[in-house]
Design a protein around this motif. Structure first.
Motif, short mmCIF file in Angstrom:
data_model
loop_
_atom_site.label_atom_id
_atom_site.label_comp_id
_atom_site.label_asym_id
_atom_site.label_seq_id
_atom_site.Cartn_x
_atom_site.Cartn_y
_atom_site.Cartn_z
N VAL A 182 -34.09 -47.66 61.42
CA VAL A 182 -33.90 -46.22 61.25
C VAL A 182 -33.59 -45.54 62.58
CG1 VAL A 182 -35.07 -44.08 60.60
CG2 VAL A 182 -35.25 -46.09 59.14
N TYR A 183 -34.26 -45.96 63.64
CA TYR A 183 -34.02 -45.35 64.96
C TYR A 183 -32.72 -45.84 65.61
CZ TYR A 183 -38.89 -43.66 65.26
OH TYR A 183 -40.07 -43.03 65.05
N GLY A 184 -32.04 -46.79 64.98
CA GLY A 184 -30.80 -47.29 65.57
C GLY A 184 -31.04 -48.16 66.79
N ARG A 185 -32.24 -48.76 66.88
CA ARG A 185 -32.51 -49.62 68.05
C ARG A 185 -31.60 -50.84 68.05
NH1 ARG A 185 -39.08 -49.84 67.32
NH2 ARG A 185 -39.46 -47.61 67.49
N VAL A 186 -31.18 -51.28 66.84
CA VAL A 186 -30.34 -52.48 66.77
C VAL A 186 -28.86 -52.15 66.54
CG1 VAL A 186 -32.19 -54.06 66.08
CG2 VAL A 186 -30.92 -52.83 64.32
N HIS A 187 -28.49 -50.87 66.66
CA HIS A 187 -27.07 -50.54 66.55
C HIS A 187 -26.28 -51.39 67.54
CE1 HIS A 187 -27.25 -46.29 64.54
NE2 HIS A 187 -27.50 -47.27 63.72
N GLY A 188 -25.21 -51.99 67.07
CA GLY A 188 -24.38 -52.78 67.98
C GLY A 188 -24.80 -54.24 68.08
N THR A 189 -25.96 -54.57 67.55
CA THR A 189 -26.38 -55.97 67.61
C THR A 189 -25.65 -56.74 66.52
OG1 THR A 189 -28.53 -55.35 68.48
CG2 THR A 189 -28.37 -57.51 67.44
N ASP A 190 -24.98 -57.79 66.94
CA ASP A 190 -24.08 -58.50 66.03
C ASP A 190 -24.79 -59.73 65.47
OD1 ASP A 190 -21.79 -59.14 64.70
OD2 ASP A 190 -20.83 -60.13 66.40
N TYR A 191 -25.46 -59.54 64.33
CA TYR A 191 -26.19 -60.66 63.73
C TYR A 191 -25.24 -61.61 63.03
CZ TYR A 191 -30.28 -57.85 64.58
OH TYR A 191 -31.25 -57.13 65.21
N ASN A 192 -25.54 -62.89 63.12
CA ASN A 192 -24.82 -63.89 62.33
C ASN A 192 -25.56 -64.16 61.03
OD1 ASN A 192 -24.59 -64.64 65.42
ND2 ASN A 192 -22.67 -65.17 64.40
N VAL A 193 -26.89 -64.10 61.13
CA VAL A 193 -27.72 -64.36 59.96
C VAL A 193 -28.77 -63.26 59.85
CG1 VAL A 193 -29.27 -66.02 58.85
CG2 VAL A 193 -27.46 -66.86 60.35
N ALA A 194 -28.87 -62.66 58.66
CA ALA A 194 -29.91 -61.64 58.43
C ALA A 194 -30.81 -62.14 57.32
CB ALA A 194 -29.26 -60.32 58.02
N VAL A 195 -32.11 -62.18 57.61
CA VAL A 195 -33.07 -62.76 56.68
C VAL A 195 -33.99 -61.66 56.14
CG1 VAL A 195 -34.95 -64.44 56.43
CG2 VAL A 195 -33.07 -64.90 58.04
N PHE A 196 -34.24 -61.69 54.84
CA PHE A 196 -35.17 -60.74 54.23
C PHE A 196 -36.38 -61.52 53.72
CE2 PHE A 196 -36.32 -58.65 50.06
CZ PHE A 196 -37.10 -57.64 50.63
N THR A 197 -37.58 -61.09 54.12
CA THR A 197 -38.78 -61.78 53.65
C THR A 197 -39.28 -61.15 52.34
OG1 THR A 197 -40.27 -60.46 55.04
CG2 THR A 197 -39.46 -62.55 55.96
N ASN A 198 -39.69 -59.90 52.39
CA ASN A 198 -40.23 -59.24 51.19
C ASN A 198 -40.41 -57.76 51.46
OD1 ASN A 198 -42.87 -58.98 52.64
ND2 ASN A 198 -42.80 -61.19 52.45
#
Ligand SMILES: CC(=O)N[C@H]1[C@@H](OP(=O)(O)OP(=O)(O)OC[C@H]2O[C@@H](n3ccc(=O)[nH]c3=O)[C@H](O)[C@@H]2O)O[C@H](CO)[C@@H](O)[C@@H]1O[C@H](C)C(=O)N[C@@H](C)C(=O)N[C@H](CCC(=O)O)C(=O)O
Ligand SMILES: Nc1ncnc2c1ncn2[C@@H]1O[C@H](COP(=O)(O)OP(=O)(O)OP(=O)(O)O)[C@@H](O)[C@H]1O
Ligand SMILES: N[C@H](CCC[C@H](N)C(=O)O)C(=O)O
Ligand SMILES: [Mg+2]
Length: 486
Positions: A182-198
């Motif tokens: 929400v704060y945009g701390r990861v704006h610009g971070t280019d993930y290859n893999v995004a994992v969702f736990t729960n």
């Protein structure tokens, strides 16, 4: 980098043609400014960074990025949103480091730290150099750095990625908190893999409703990139047993790999058998059915392992090697950690600080407990108040002896936090002891042979925050001392 070049990365309507000093660093804290820094003014929750621009210039700032004009004698570049601009500039200044790393991001209410450590282990076993960013620490190779947040703001984050690139890290694994999204701390971070736990209840003090909280976590998937880059494909690894996954699948154009236990999934655990020391299951996978024996217990641990296998598999590692790695994982500090000082009852320290995690851990303990189950638990101050009665109720429902106590009361009155908990258990039997050390001692004194004591909420933490003071406090040490004093 020259100021003009740096500003060139911002919104094309930011029109700055003034002086063009060399920018030697970017800082958002005046106390870290050195000659040549660009100082970015951030309006925080506590103070307004614009108030420190004068001091930053005195410390040598060559330019200031702000949301309004400021009376300083260096160039001031005005933008609408300095937090957003900071993410863009940090990424540019450090040479877009996340694009040079294999990036795995993990979001979800519970299990992020555990899953990130399992994934780190798998990549290390595959001979890679790894980086890790999360609740417990930041790690580059084997070097450990202290952290304030689970996911740091963009400037620290990009600087850390740059260090990882410089130190030849191959894969960076990181927890992505809902706050960070929400704060945009990861704006610009280019993930290859995004994992969702729960997704279960937590942090409603900040997100207000579960819907907002669910949307916040969804940002990791909607920001996963929209281009079909066939040379470097992106993957979302989703939990097929969590209803939020359907929404996240819709948010992303990345390839999807699902994992689960109850519902059909690309990676599904079936024929689960659990003992007090481990779990075995058959893993149904695109590469056939494989037998897996892990040293972790609890259904939630299987989910963390499946998510980890998924993240590694879509990263191109071999399934047999991945399984060998997860089978060697012994556990994570402060998560279901056993304190053994030779006593004839069990003591488990766990980081369960949400209703769902507390219920999972207590249900897991119930499967093995022969006698009484004590549950020492508190709820954090300045955090979601609505989870307090729920956690108390769960403690009473799934243990025989619930003991309510303090867990980082911060600016709140610990007695009032316990009162909030007690609202959930009217008419039930429990004990309330404000002092956490006394609460642990109480459980240890009263435990008999074969009993189990769960000390929940602080896990790996080595402190107790009361008011604005931080005291040394480690559940594992306190429990051990109490056992030795018996
Ligand atoms: C509510 C919140 O998220 N606050 C974060 C925020 O703090 P803040 O807004 O109070 O910052 P501030 O102190 O007002 O400072 C504003 C600006 O002035 C600057 N400043 C400040 C003082 C000074 O003397 N000079 C100066 O230049 C600061 O560098 C900053 O740029 O910015 C800080 C720096 O990035 C964060 O450390 C801080 O997180 C606090 C510690 C926090 O508790 N955050 C929690 C809610 C959080 O983010 N948690 C998540 C999830 C945890 C999980 O579930 O795992 C996390 O990712 O950690
Ligand atoms: N997959 C899971 N599902 C539900 N509960 C879990 C799961 N994994 C771990 N837990 C429980 O949640 C606790 C916290 O786990 P972990 O630290 O891995 O989560 P986290 O998401 O990183 O939490 P935080 O947001 O506070 O950093 C554990 O101690 C355990 O009780
Ligand atoms: N990342 C969580 C950790 C909570 C841990 C618990 N010990 C507490 O202090 O509430 C939070 O900041 O809400
Ligand atoms: Mg964590």
């Amino acid at each position: 980098m020259k100021l003009h070049e740096l500003i060139g990365y911002l919104h094309p309507f930011v029109d700055y043609k003034g002086e063009n000093p060399e920018i030697t660093s970017i800082e958002n804290d005046n106390r870290r400014v050195t000659p040549g820094s660009l100082f970015i003014c951030i309006k925080g929750y506590t103070v307004d960074g614009h108030d420190f621009a004068g001091s930053a210039v005195k410390n040598g700032a060559a330019a200031v990025l702000a949301e309004r004009e400021l009376p300083v004698n260096v160039p001031v570049i005005v933008v609408k949103d300095t937090v957003r601009a900071m993410a863009v500039l940090a990424d540019a200044f450090y040479g877009q480091p996340s694009q040079k790393l294999h990036m795995v991001g993990i979001t979800g209410t519970n299990g992020k730290t555990t899953t990130s450590l399992i994934i780190e282990q798998i990549f290390k076993d595959a001979g890679q150099k790894t980086g890790l960013i999360g609740t417990m620490y930041t790690k580059i190779g084997e070097q450990i750095f202290e952290v304030k947040n689970t996911t740091p703001e963009s400037l620290t984050l990009q600087k850390t990625f740059k260090r990882m690139v410089d130190e030849q890290v191959d894969t960076a694994v990181m927890e992505v908190s809902s706050h960070a999204l929400v704060y945009g701390r990861v704006h610009g971070t280019d993930y290859n893999v995004a994992v969702f736990t729960n997704l279960t209840q937590d942090h409603l003090d900040y997100h207000k409703t579960m819907e907002e909280y669910r949307k916040a976590k969804g940002l990791l998937f909607s920001q996963l990139g929209n281009a079909f880059n066939h040379e470097n494909p992106k993957f979302a690894v989703l939990n097929s047993d969590d209803p939020a996954s359907d929404e996240y699948a819709m948010l992303t154009t990345a390839h999807i790999l699902t994992y689960g236990i109850d519902n059909h999934a690309d990676l599904q655990a079936i024929n689960i058998a659990m003992t007090a020391s481990g779990t075995s299951f058959d893993l149904v996978s695109p590469f056939g059915v494989k037998k897996v024996n892990i040293q972790l217990i609890g259904k939630f641990s299987i989910y963390n392992v499946l998510a980890s296998i998924g993240a590694a598999l879509v990263s191109g590692l071999s399934l047999d090697d991945i399984i060998a790695s997860v089978e060697s994982v012994k556990g994570v500090s402060g998560r279901f950690e056993v304190v053994d000082a030779g006593q004839d009852f069990s003591v488990i320290v766990d980081y369960a600080h949400t209703p769902d995690s507390l219920e999972n851990v207590l249900k897991t303990i119930q499967q093995f407990a022969q006698e009484r189950v004590f549950c020492v638990v508190g709820c954090g101050g300045d955090r979601d108040r609505t989870k307090r009665p729920l956690m108390a109720k769960i403690a009473c429902e799934y243990s025989t002896d619930a003991i309510f106590t303090s867990d980082n009361p911060r600016s709140e009155d610990p007695a009032e936090i316990i009162k909030d908990m007690e609202e959930g258990v009217k008419g039930e039997v429990y004990t309330s002891i404000i002092d956490r050390k006394e609460a642990i001692q109480h459980a240890v004194k009263n435990a008999k042979s074969g009993d189990v004591i769960l000390i929940a909420g602080k896990g790996h933490e080595t402190y107790q925050q009361i008011g604005d003071r931080t005291f040394d406090f480690d559940d594992r040490i306190v429990a051990r001392e109490a056992i030795e004093e018996r």
